[in-house]
Design an enzyme around this catalytic site. Structure first.
Site, PDB file in Angstrom:
ATOM      1  N   CYS A 128       0.818  -1.227   0.000  1.00  0.00           N
ATOM      2  CA  CYS A 128       0.000   0.000   0.000  1.00  0.00           C
ATOM      3  C   CYS A 128       0.843   1.265   0.000  1.00  0.00           C
ATOM      4  O   CYS A 128       0.304   2.365  -0.147  1.00  0.00           O
ATOM      5  CB  CYS A 128      -0.942  -0.005   1.183  1.00  0.00           C
ATOM      6  SG  CYS A 128      -1.993  -1.454   1.181  1.00  0.00           S
TER       7      CYS A 128
ATOM      8  N   HIS B 264      -3.360   6.809   2.337  1.00  0.00           N
ATOM      9  CA  HIS B 264      -3.802   5.498   1.848  1.00  0.00           C
ATOM     10  C   HIS B 264      -5.140   5.186   2.522  1.00  0.00           C
ATOM     11  O   HIS B 264      -5.286   5.329   3.738  1.00  0.00           O
ATOM     12  CB  HIS B 264      -2.748   4.447   2.177  1.00  0.00           C
ATOM     13  CG  HIS B 264      -3.244   3.051   2.024  1.00  0.00           C
ATOM     14  ND1 HIS B 264      -3.913   2.642   0.894  1.00  0.00           N
ATOM     15  CD2 HIS B 264      -3.208   1.987   2.854  1.00  0.00           C
ATOM     16  CE1 HIS B 264      -4.258   1.373   1.044  1.00  0.00           C
ATOM     17  NE2 HIS B 264      -3.845   0.957   2.219  1.00  0.00           N
TER      18      HIS B 264
ATOM     19  N   ASN C 179     -10.256  -0.516   0.512  1.00  0.00           N
ATOM     20  CA  ASN C 179      -8.794  -0.415   0.453  1.00  0.00           C
ATOM     21  C   ASN C 179      -8.317  -0.994  -0.884  1.00  0.00           C
ATOM     22  O   ASN C 179      -8.344  -2.210  -1.082  1.00  0.00           O
ATOM     23  CB  ASN C 179      -8.205  -1.194   1.639  1.00  0.00           C
ATOM     24  CG  ASN C 179      -6.690  -1.224   1.635  1.00  0.00           C
ATOM     25  OD1 ASN C 179      -6.049  -0.869   0.654  1.00  0.00           O
ATOM     26  ND2 ASN C 179      -6.108  -1.658   2.733  1.00  0.00           N
TER      27      ASN C 179
HETATM   28  N1  ACO Z   1     -17.779  -8.287  10.824  1.00  0.00           N
HETATM   29  C1  ACO Z   1     -18.120  -8.475  12.114  1.00  0.00           C
HETATM   30  N2  ACO Z   1     -17.207  -8.713  13.069  1.00  0.00           N
HETATM   31  C2  ACO Z   1     -15.906  -8.753  12.691  1.00  0.00           C
HETATM   32  C3  ACO Z   1     -15.490  -8.555  11.366  1.00  0.00           C
HETATM   33  C4  ACO Z   1     -16.483  -8.313  10.408  1.00  0.00           C
HETATM   34  N3  ACO Z   1     -16.203  -8.111   9.112  1.00  0.00           N
HETATM   35  N4  ACO Z   1     -14.147  -8.628  11.304  1.00  0.00           N
HETATM   36  C5  ACO Z   1     -13.720  -8.858  12.552  1.00  0.00           C
HETATM   37  N5  ACO Z   1     -14.784  -8.945  13.402  1.00  0.00           N
HETATM   38  C6  ACO Z   1     -14.786  -9.184  14.844  1.00  0.00           C
HETATM   39  C7  ACO Z   1     -13.535  -9.866  15.302  1.00  0.00           C
HETATM   40  O1  ACO Z   1     -13.646 -11.256  15.143  1.00  0.00           O
HETATM   41  C8  ACO Z   1     -13.477  -9.440  16.745  1.00  0.00           C
HETATM   42  O2  ACO Z   1     -14.307 -10.265  17.486  1.00  0.00           O
HETATM   43  P1  ACO Z   1     -13.850 -10.792  18.949  1.00  0.00           P
HETATM   44  O3  ACO Z   1     -13.667  -9.532  19.744  1.00  0.00           O
HETATM   45  O4  ACO Z   1     -15.019 -11.631  19.352  1.00  0.00           O
HETATM   46  O5  ACO Z   1     -12.576 -11.520  18.697  1.00  0.00           O
HETATM   47  C9  ACO Z   1     -14.090  -8.041  16.751  1.00  0.00           C
HETATM   48  O6  ACO Z   1     -14.799  -7.942  15.513  1.00  0.00           O
HETATM   49  C10 ACO Z   1     -13.084  -6.914  16.838  1.00  0.00           C
HETATM   50  O7  ACO Z   1     -11.994  -7.198  15.962  1.00  0.00           O
HETATM   51  P2  ACO Z   1     -10.787  -6.227  15.812  1.00  0.00           P
HETATM   52  O8  ACO Z   1      -9.798  -6.828  14.888  1.00  0.00           O
HETATM   53  O9  ACO Z   1     -10.310  -5.784  17.154  1.00  0.00           O
HETATM   54  O10 ACO Z   1     -11.495  -4.987  15.130  1.00  0.00           O
HETATM   55  P3  ACO Z   1     -10.904  -3.590  14.861  1.00  0.00           P
HETATM   56  O11 ACO Z   1     -11.722  -2.555  15.502  1.00  0.00           O
HETATM   57  O12 ACO Z   1      -9.411  -3.538  15.093  1.00  0.00           O
HETATM   58  O13 ACO Z   1     -11.125  -3.431  13.283  1.00  0.00           O
HETATM   59  C11 ACO Z   1      -9.869  -3.649  11.250  1.00  0.00           C
HETATM   60  C12 ACO Z   1     -10.530  -4.393  12.411  1.00  0.00           C
HETATM   61  C13 ACO Z   1     -10.944  -2.908  10.493  1.00  0.00           C
HETATM   62  C14 ACO Z   1      -9.204  -4.680  10.341  1.00  0.00           C
HETATM   63  C15 ACO Z   1      -8.809  -2.653  11.774  1.00  0.00           C
HETATM   64  O14 ACO Z   1      -7.992  -3.290  12.722  1.00  0.00           O
HETATM   65  C16 ACO Z   1      -7.952  -2.067  10.711  1.00  0.00           C
HETATM   66  O15 ACO Z   1      -8.386  -1.321   9.858  1.00  0.00           O
HETATM   67  N6  ACO Z   1      -6.628  -2.340  10.757  1.00  0.00           N
HETATM   68  C17 ACO Z   1      -5.695  -1.735   9.834  1.00  0.00           C
HETATM   69  C18 ACO Z   1      -5.715  -2.391   8.483  1.00  0.00           C
HETATM   70  C19 ACO Z   1      -4.762  -1.634   7.567  1.00  0.00           C
HETATM   71  O16 ACO Z   1      -4.515  -0.473   7.753  1.00  0.00           O
HETATM   72  N7  ACO Z   1      -4.209  -2.281   6.580  1.00  0.00           N
HETATM   73  C20 ACO Z   1      -3.296  -1.428   5.776  1.00  0.00           C
HETATM   74  C21 ACO Z   1      -2.546  -1.984   4.879  1.00  0.00           C
HETATM   75  S1  ACO Z   1      -3.272  -3.069   3.723  1.00  0.00           S
HETATM   76  C22 ACO Z   1      -1.949  -3.526   2.674  1.00  0.00           C
HETATM   77  O17 ACO Z   1      -0.821  -3.130   2.831  1.00  0.00           O
HETATM   78  C23 ACO Z   1      -2.260  -4.519   1.604  1.00  0.00           C
END
Ligand code: ACO
Length: 332
Positions: free
Chosen positions: A116, A258, A288
Site C-alpha cells: 500500500c 492510503h 482499500n
Molecule cells: N464483521 C463483524 N465482526 C468482525 C469482522 C467483520 N467483518 N471482522 C472482525 N470482526 C470481529 C472480530 O472477530 C473481533 O471479534 P472478537 O472480539 O469476538 O474476537 C471483533 O470484531 C473486533 O476485531 P478487531 O480486529 O479488534 O477490530 P478492529 O476494531 O481492530 O477493526 C480492522 C478491524 C478494520 C481490520 C482494523 O484493525 C484495521 O483497519 N486495521 C488496519 C488495516 C490496515 O490499515 N491495513 C493497511 C494496509 S493493507 C496492505 O498493505 C495490503
C-alpha cells in the site's frame, strides 16, 4: 532529455475501477458481518471487484490514458513507466503489458512492489530519474486487484479490500520543483503483521534434490497491530516531510492518506491538527485498493474541482512490509 537538477511537476491524473460493486449488504450475505459493523469500524460501504475478464493491465492502461490526456502528451512521449502493484497479472510483472496496451513505444517499463506504500515509493522513484535529468516524462501507476488474493470466507479481511488503478504523469520542469519533500521507511521485523505468502509443497526431482511447487495464499493480517502501527507512524512520517519542506500543517491544503480505514485517516488528521474538510477520502466507495488508493482519491478530487493548481497535498502510504512513506507536493 531534461537538464540535470530539473524539478518535477505532476501534470496529469486518471483512474479506473472495475464495474461490479460489492456492498456491505452483499458481504453480509457471504460472511457473518453487517453494514453497521463494516461502516463504523472502517468507513467502507462499497468496493469494486474485477471480473475474470478485467485484468490489472487493462485497468492500469485506462487510468494511464486519462492521465496522459490531462497532461497533454501521448504515450509515445513517455520515457519511463513505473507500475506499483502487488498483484500483477503475471509474476514477471505487468508494466510492460501496460506499455504495450497504451503504445508507449519509447518508454522502459518496470513493476515496483511496496504494497500500500507502492504509489508513494513509485512517485519518489520517478522523481529521482527526473531530477537527475535522465528522464523527462514518467508515468506512475498504482494498481491492485487484491480480490484475487482474499479469502472470501474470512470476515477479518474480505470486507476490507477492493480493486482499482490510478495513474499520474510526472514531468521535468525548468523552474521550481513541485515535489516539496518526501520520506520513506520500512521495518521487516514486523513483516508477519500482513502477508500474502508463497506456500509450496515439496516435489522430489532427483535423489537429494527437491523443488518447492505451490502458489500464493490469501491475505493474512493482524488488523489491530497494523492499525496501531499506522496511527503511530503515519503522522510522524508526514511531520518529518513537513519539516524537510519547511512548512507547517496550516499550509497543507489537503491530507491524502492510503485509504485503509476511515478511523486511521481521522486519527492522523486529528494528530496533525488538519480539519476534516481538508481530508480527501473516497474509502466509502472503493474500500482499500492498496497501491491504487492515493491516485484514485486524488483523481476524483481533481476532477470534482476540489483540488486546484498550486494546492499543497500531504500524501502518505503505509502497509505490508511493513512500509510507510510520505510525499508533499503541489498539484499541477
Ligand atoms: N464483521 C463483524 N465482526 C468482525 C469482522 C467483520 N467483518 N471482522 C472482525 N470482526 C470481529 C472480530 O472477530 C473481533 O471479534 P472478537 O472480539 O469476538 O474476537 C471483533 O470484531 C473486533 O476485531 P478487531 O480486529 O479488534 O477490530 P478492529 O476494531 O481492530 O477493526 C480492522 C478491524 C478494520 C481490520 C482494523 O484493525 C484495521 O483497519 N486495521 C488496519 C488495516 C490496515 O490499515 N491495513 C493497511 C494496509 S493493507 C496492505 O498493505 C495490503
Amino acid at each position: 532529455m531534461s537538464k540535470l537538477g530539473a524539478g518535477i511537476a505532476i501534470t496529469g491524473i486518471g483512474s479506473a475501477a472495475p464495474k461490479a460493486i460489492l456492498s456491505n449488504d452483499h458481504l453480509s450475505q457471504m460472511v457473518e458481518t453487517s453494514d453497521e459493523w463494516i461502516s463504523t469500524r472502517t468507513g467502507m460501504k462499497n468496493r469494486h471487484i474485477a471480473s475474470s475478464t478485467e485484468s490489472l493491465s487493462q485497468i492500469s492502461a485506462r487510468a494511464a490514458q486519462q492521465a496522459l490526456s490531462m497532461a497533454g502528451i501521448t504515450a509515445a512521449d513517455l520515457d519511463l513507466i513505473i507500475l506499483a502493484t502487488s498483484t500483477p497479472d503475471d509474476l514477471f510483472g505487468s508494466a510492460c503489458q501496460v506499455q504495450s496496451l497504451i503504445g508507449a513505444t519509447k518508454a522502459v517499463a518496470f513493476d515496483l512492489t511496496a504494497a500500500c506504500s507502492g504509489f508513494i515509493f513509485a512517485l519518489i522513484t520517478a522523481s529521482q530519474f527526473i531530477r537527475t535529468g535522465v528522464h523527462q516524462n514518467v508515468l506512475v501507476i498504482g494498481a491492485d486487484i487484491l480480490s484475487h488474493w482474499v479469502d472470501w470466507s474470512d470476515r477479518n479481511t474480505c470486507v476490507l479490500f477492493g480493486d482499482g488503478a490510478g495513474a499520474i504523469v510526472c514531468q521535468g520542469i525548468e523552474q521550481g520543483d513541485r515535489l516539496l519533500a518526501f520520506e520513506m521507511y520500512s521495518d521487516g521485523s514486523q513483516n508477519n503483521r500482513l502477508n500474502l505468502p508463497y506456500i509450496g509443497e515439496s516435489k522430489p526431482l532427483v535423489e537429494d534434490i527437491e523443488a518447492s511447487v505451490g502458489t500464493y495464499r490469501p491475505i493474512v493480517m493482524n488488523g489491530r497491530e497494523v492499525y496501531r502501527f499506522a496511527v503511530a507512524k503515519v503522522p510522524e512520517v508526514i511531520e518529518k516531510a513537513m519539516f524537510r519542506a519547511n512548512i507547517t500543517s496550516e499550509q497543507i491544503d489537503w491530507l491524502l492518506l492510503h485509504q485503509a480505514n476511515r478511523r486511521i485517516i481521522d486519527a492522523v488528521a486529528q494528530r496533525l491538527k488538519i480539519p476534516r474538510e481538508k481530508v480527501l477520502s473516497n474509502i466509502a466507495e472503493y474500500g482499500n485498493t492498496s497501491a491504487a488508493s492515493i491516485p484514485l482519491a486524488l483523481d476524483e478530487a481533481v476532477r470534482q474541482g476540489r483540488v486546484q493548481p498550486g494546492d499543497i497535498i500531504a500524501a502518505s502510504g503505509f502497509g505490508a512490509g511493513l512500509t510507510w512513506g510520505s510525499a508533499i507536493f503541489k498539484w499541477g
